[in-house]
Write a protein that holds these residues in place. Structure first.
Motif, PDB file in Angstrom:
ATOM      1  N   LYS A   1      69.604 -30.211  28.821  1.00  0.00           N
ATOM      2  CA  LYS A   1      68.849 -31.395  28.405  1.00  0.00           C
ATOM      3  C   LYS A   1      67.722 -31.760  29.358  1.00  0.00           C
ATOM      4  CE  LYS A   1      72.851 -33.024  25.883  1.00  0.00           C
ATOM      5  NZ  LYS A   1      74.000 -33.922  25.869  1.00  0.00           N
TER       6      LYS A   1
ATOM      7  N   VAL B   1      65.093 -36.100  31.367  1.00  0.00           N
ATOM      8  CA  VAL B   1      66.080 -35.541  30.437  1.00  0.00           C
ATOM      9  C   VAL B   1      65.763 -36.003  29.014  1.00  0.00           C
ATOM     10  CG1 VAL B   1      67.952 -35.316  32.131  1.00  0.00           C
ATOM     11  CG2 VAL B   1      67.745 -37.433  30.804  1.00  0.00           C
TER      12      VAL B   1
ATOM     13  N   LEU C   1      67.402 -36.782  25.340  1.00  0.00           N
ATOM     14  CA  LEU C   1      68.685 -37.117  24.738  1.00  0.00           C
ATOM     15  C   LEU C   1      68.720 -36.564  23.319  1.00  0.00           C
ATOM     16  CD1 LEU C   1      68.919 -40.711  26.180  1.00  0.00           C
ATOM     17  CD2 LEU C   1      69.895 -38.630  27.078  1.00  0.00           C
TER      18      LEU C   1
ATOM     19  N   GLN D   1      68.263 -48.753  34.671  1.00  0.00           N
ATOM     20  CA  GLN D   1      69.335 -47.909  35.210  1.00  0.00           C
ATOM     21  C   GLN D   1      70.592 -47.978  34.343  1.00  0.00           C
ATOM     22  OE1 GLN D   1      70.372 -48.533  39.350  1.00  0.00           O
ATOM     23  NE2 GLN D   1      72.136 -47.203  39.200  1.00  0.00           N
TER      24      GLN D   1
ATOM     25  N   ILE E   1      72.193 -44.737  32.355  1.00  0.00           N
ATOM     26  CA  ILE E   1      73.559 -44.205  32.511  1.00  0.00           C
ATOM     27  C   ILE E   1      74.326 -44.361  31.198  1.00  0.00           C
ATOM     28  CG2 ILE E   1      75.773 -44.510  33.709  1.00  0.00           C
ATOM     29  CD1 ILE E   1      74.178 -45.270  36.219  1.00  0.00           C
TER      30      ILE E   1
ATOM     31  N   MET F   1      73.263 -41.751  28.678  1.00  0.00           N
ATOM     32  CA  MET F   1      73.749 -40.401  28.987  1.00  0.00           C
ATOM     33  C   MET F   1      75.250 -40.292  28.720  1.00  0.00           C
ATOM     34  SD  MET F   1      71.335 -39.031  32.147  1.00  0.00           S
ATOM     35  CE  MET F   1      71.256 -40.422  33.257  1.00  0.00           C
ATOM     36  N   LEU F   2      76.001 -41.359  28.947  1.00  0.00           N
ATOM     37  CA  LEU F   2      77.440 -41.309  28.649  1.00  0.00           C
ATOM     38  C   LEU F   2      77.679 -41.134  27.155  1.00  0.00           C
ATOM     39  CD1 LEU F   2      78.980 -44.024  31.036  1.00  0.00           C
ATOM     40  CD2 LEU F   2      78.724 -41.566  31.391  1.00  0.00           C
TER      41      LEU F   2
ATOM     42  N   ASP G   1      75.319 -39.885  24.874  1.00  0.00           N
ATOM     43  CA  ASP G   1      74.753 -38.598  24.457  1.00  0.00           C
ATOM     44  C   ASP G   1      75.633 -37.424  24.898  1.00  0.00           C
ATOM     45  OD1 ASP G   1      72.052 -37.581  23.292  1.00  0.00           O
ATOM     46  OD2 ASP G   1      72.444 -36.270  25.006  1.00  0.00           O
ATOM     47  N   GLY G   2      76.310 -37.594  26.027  1.00  0.00           N
ATOM     48  CA  GLY G   2      77.169 -36.519  26.543  1.00  0.00           C
ATOM     49  C   GLY G   2      78.538 -36.451  25.887  1.00  0.00           C
ATOM     50  N   GLY G   3      78.824 -37.387  24.972  1.00  0.00           N
ATOM     51  CA  GLY G   3      80.094 -37.347  24.240  1.00  0.00           C
ATOM     52  C   GLY G   3      81.245 -38.059  24.934  1.00  0.00           C
ATOM     53  N   PHE G   4      80.926 -38.917  25.919  1.00  0.00           N
ATOM     54  CA  PHE G   4      81.976 -39.608  26.674  1.00  0.00           C
ATOM     55  C   PHE G   4      82.282 -41.003  26.134  1.00  0.00           C
ATOM     56  CE2 PHE G   4      79.649 -36.827  29.612  1.00  0.00           C
ATOM     57  CZ  PHE G   4      80.675 -35.956  29.932  1.00  0.00           C
ATOM     58  N   ALA G   5      81.423 -41.506  25.254  1.00  0.00           N
ATOM     59  CA  ALA G   5      81.595 -42.882  24.782  1.00  0.00           C
ATOM     60  C   ALA G   5      80.976 -43.052  23.405  1.00  0.00           C
ATOM     61  CB  ALA G   5      80.939 -43.856  25.759  1.00  0.00           C
ATOM     62  N   ASP G   6      81.537 -43.984  22.660  1.00  0.00           N
ATOM     63  CA  ASP G   6      80.957 -44.354  21.369  1.00  0.00           C
ATOM     64  C   ASP G   6      80.135 -45.621  21.465  1.00  0.00           C
ATOM     65  OD1 ASP G   6      82.061 -42.372  19.507  1.00  0.00           O
ATOM     66  OD2 ASP G   6      83.954 -43.145  20.292  1.00  0.00           O
TER      67      ASP G   6
ATOM     68  N   ALA H   1      84.160 -40.357  20.144  1.00  0.00           N
ATOM     69  CA  ALA H   1      83.365 -39.414  20.935  1.00  0.00           C
ATOM     70  C   ALA H   1      84.234 -38.219  21.327  1.00  0.00           C
ATOM     71  CB  ALA H   1      82.827 -40.117  22.190  1.00  0.00           C
TER      72      ALA H   1
ATOM     73  N   ARG I   1      86.696 -37.956  24.435  1.00  0.00           N
ATOM     74  CA  ARG I   1      87.622 -39.041  24.744  1.00  0.00           C
ATOM     75  C   ARG I   1      89.058 -38.682  24.353  1.00  0.00           C
ATOM     76  NH1 ARG I   1      85.257 -43.426  26.576  1.00  0.00           N
ATOM     77  NH2 ARG I   1      87.120 -44.674  26.286  1.00  0.00           N
TER      78      ARG I   1
ATOM     79  N   GLY J   1      77.691 -33.401  30.697  1.00  0.00           N
ATOM     80  CA  GLY J   1      76.884 -33.757  29.529  1.00  0.00           C
ATOM     81  C   GLY J   1      75.595 -32.969  29.408  1.00  0.00           C
ATOM     82  N   GLY J   2      75.297 -32.113  30.385  1.00  0.00           N
ATOM     83  CA  GLY J   2      74.091 -31.284  30.305  1.00  0.00           C
ATOM     84  C   GLY J   2      72.834 -31.931  30.863  1.00  0.00           C
ATOM     85  N   PHE J   3      73.016 -32.986  31.658  1.00  0.00           N
ATOM     86  CA  PHE J   3      71.845 -33.703  32.191  1.00  0.00           C
ATOM     87  C   PHE J   3      71.467 -33.255  33.603  1.00  0.00           C
ATOM     88  CE2 PHE J   3      74.164 -36.597  29.364  1.00  0.00           C
ATOM     89  CZ  PHE J   3      73.187 -36.767  28.390  1.00  0.00           C
TER      90      PHE J   3
END
Lengths: 337, 337
Positions: A4, A11, A13, A117, A121, A124-125, A127-132, B2, B5, B128-130
């Protein structure tokens, strides 16, 4: 290279986190400024029913997080992370707001760059699949910031004309992996830049080189056209810093002057509100972005904007130890499809 | 939901960011403790050649970032982000270190939970690829923390036996998308928990419920077995908080006692070093993780560990305003393949 990344610092998204709702709250002075019709909640009393300004500020943060969640027809339990911070030592207002809402909490500090900021963050969380769902928030309060960074208000100190006025305000963006709304498209995270300015009453001049470094990096990385933006808004360089940013970018071959403004210049009537060079504080770009800019995007009056919140990373301790002012700026590019 | 998760609070890192190198630095007292053979750099003088303890701490941060990068045969220019913070107001030591190394900077504040927080954000940015390379760091210094949070050292104040000793130390983990080394596998981000403790000299008791909430969430989300770990290490609950954590988790049906320790208990000889309940400060779990635990993983003496850095989010201002101590803890699970 990570898939990315574009150029040296930016980066892209791919999944475009959506800002599905925002909320903004401001104090009485900001509620009399030119953007008054865009803020969601306007306080008559900057104590907000609390026993101290610090806890008034904390309640403002809690309010915007809960309000943004409610506007999106979500519940607090749906929010995976709260990414937030403020100007106060130990993030006092944000920490206590995070206790109140009970969302998994990532505290961030970037002084007045915090809105960009936390958006970065949070995006990115997602887009990276860590959060909805992520709540990105920040705040500042004139009365808490002045007594922590400068002097107790009761002293009635005078300020030079290069000084800015800390905004009493807070804002929250609710970022989602799904839904409708403007999307976060690119992010350029800033380096800490310090050109040797030592005057804490001239933060705009201290922060302008950091904004320039980040804005230049974005355009250098993406080869994007400044005039493709409806607005490029720095966090709060104020009137003096804004002109420095335009000039320094022109020297580097980038002309943003047609689309450029500064949140600190927009939020107050500089002629009539006695704020010297304009607004400052994390709450400045937070309330201007989540109040004004987001609504312009949502209403399709804007199609593409860049928010470049700028922060001065000095502390009273480093100032007493004769250090100059390190600054940082992060750029978030948001667009409708 | 996501895709990364698991359960309500945990994320699984599919690409397993690798910790390709670490660096640790400690002050003279820590260099006499039981882990002395594991630290990379041991200072004879806690001023580290600087004019103030604050800038000594800043130089410690700069040193571990540069050292970790060098050990991995990388250059500073290869590092995409520095995710870091410390205990000082406005992250003084980290901000000035970020100025020195000139890496795009994301400042974080989680009090003594910062090592786990910066590892968590850094790992998610890579997974996440960043980013290809992220420096995750934090620090604390006995002399800077005492005068900011408690009293000037010159006063010679006495502390109760529940108090802990702020570690003079810093650590950096260099996270990479490629290479060899232990991998970050799971992350559980903490909520802000406050059970009403108001005694700033009993932080272990204040922070234990936050550690328990996070550790319980991890096991509840993943159904993992505590005894599959070689070590579960809390950040710095100290001797009192550690026992509270064991007891509270047992009440919830989870027994970690066979594999559990606390970085604050490990770093000092509690019988002979006059540190009361043990070490504390961001630099405690930072130096213990990047010094001792990482090397045990690297040498295959450990296969799987959980680092749960714990932070007390009080400020002197909130304490004066009679508030209790909100706390937070983040869990990072690291394993060899």
């Amino acid at each position: 290279m990570a898939k990315k990344r574009i150029g040296s610092r930016t980066v892209k998204l791919e999944n475009g986190p959506v800002i599905i709702s925002t909320s903004s709250i401001v104090g009485p002075k900001e509620a009399q400024g030119p953007l008054k019709d865009y803020f969601d909640i306007k306080l008559d009393d900057d104590l907000y029913g609390e026993k101290s300004w610090e806890f008034a500020e904390s309640k403002m943060v809690q309010t915007v997080v809960e309000h943004a969640v409610k506007k999106a027809n979500k519940t607090i339990k749906d929010v995976n992370y709260m990414v937030a911070g403020d100007l106060l030592n130990q993030l006092l207002s944000t920490s206590f707001a995070a206790r109140a809402v009970s969302i998994p909490f990532l505290g961030v500090y970037g002084a007045c760059s915090t809105m960009a900021q936390s958006l970065s963050i949070g995006s990115m969380l997602i887009d990276g699949g860590f959060a909805d769902l992520v709540a990105a928030s920040t705040s500042s309060h004139y009365c808490t910031a002045e007594r922590q960074f400068r002097f107790p208000l009761e002293l009635g100190n005078q300020k030079p004309m290069t000084a800015q006025w800390t905004v009493t305000g807070s804002g929250c963006s609710l970022l989602s992996s799904q839904g409708n709304g403007p999307k976060v498209k690119y992010i350029t995270i800033g380096k800490v830049i310090d050109e040797g300015i030592t005057d804490a009453n001239n933060m705009g001049a201290a922060m302008a080189p950091a904004a320039v470094d980040t804005i230049y990096s974005y355009f250098n990385d993406t080869k994007d056209d400044p005039n493709s933006f409806d607005m490029i808004a720095t966090g709060d360089l104020g009137k003096v810093g804004m002109q420095i940013a335009i000039d320094l970018l022109k020297e580097k071959g980038i002309d943003i002057s047609k689309v450029y403004t500064d949140c600190g210049v927009e939020i107050f009537d500089l002629e009539n509100q006695d704020v010297h060079c304009g607004g400052s504080g994390c709450g400045c770009s937070a309330s201007v972005f989540n109040g004004y800019i987001y609504k312009m995007l949502k209403d399709k009056k804007f199609n593409k904007v860049m928010l470049v919140s700028t922060g001065a990373l000095l502390s009273p301790t480093s100032t007493l130890q004769k250090e100059s002012i390190p600054s940082v700026a992060h750029a978030v590019i948001i667009a409708n499809e």
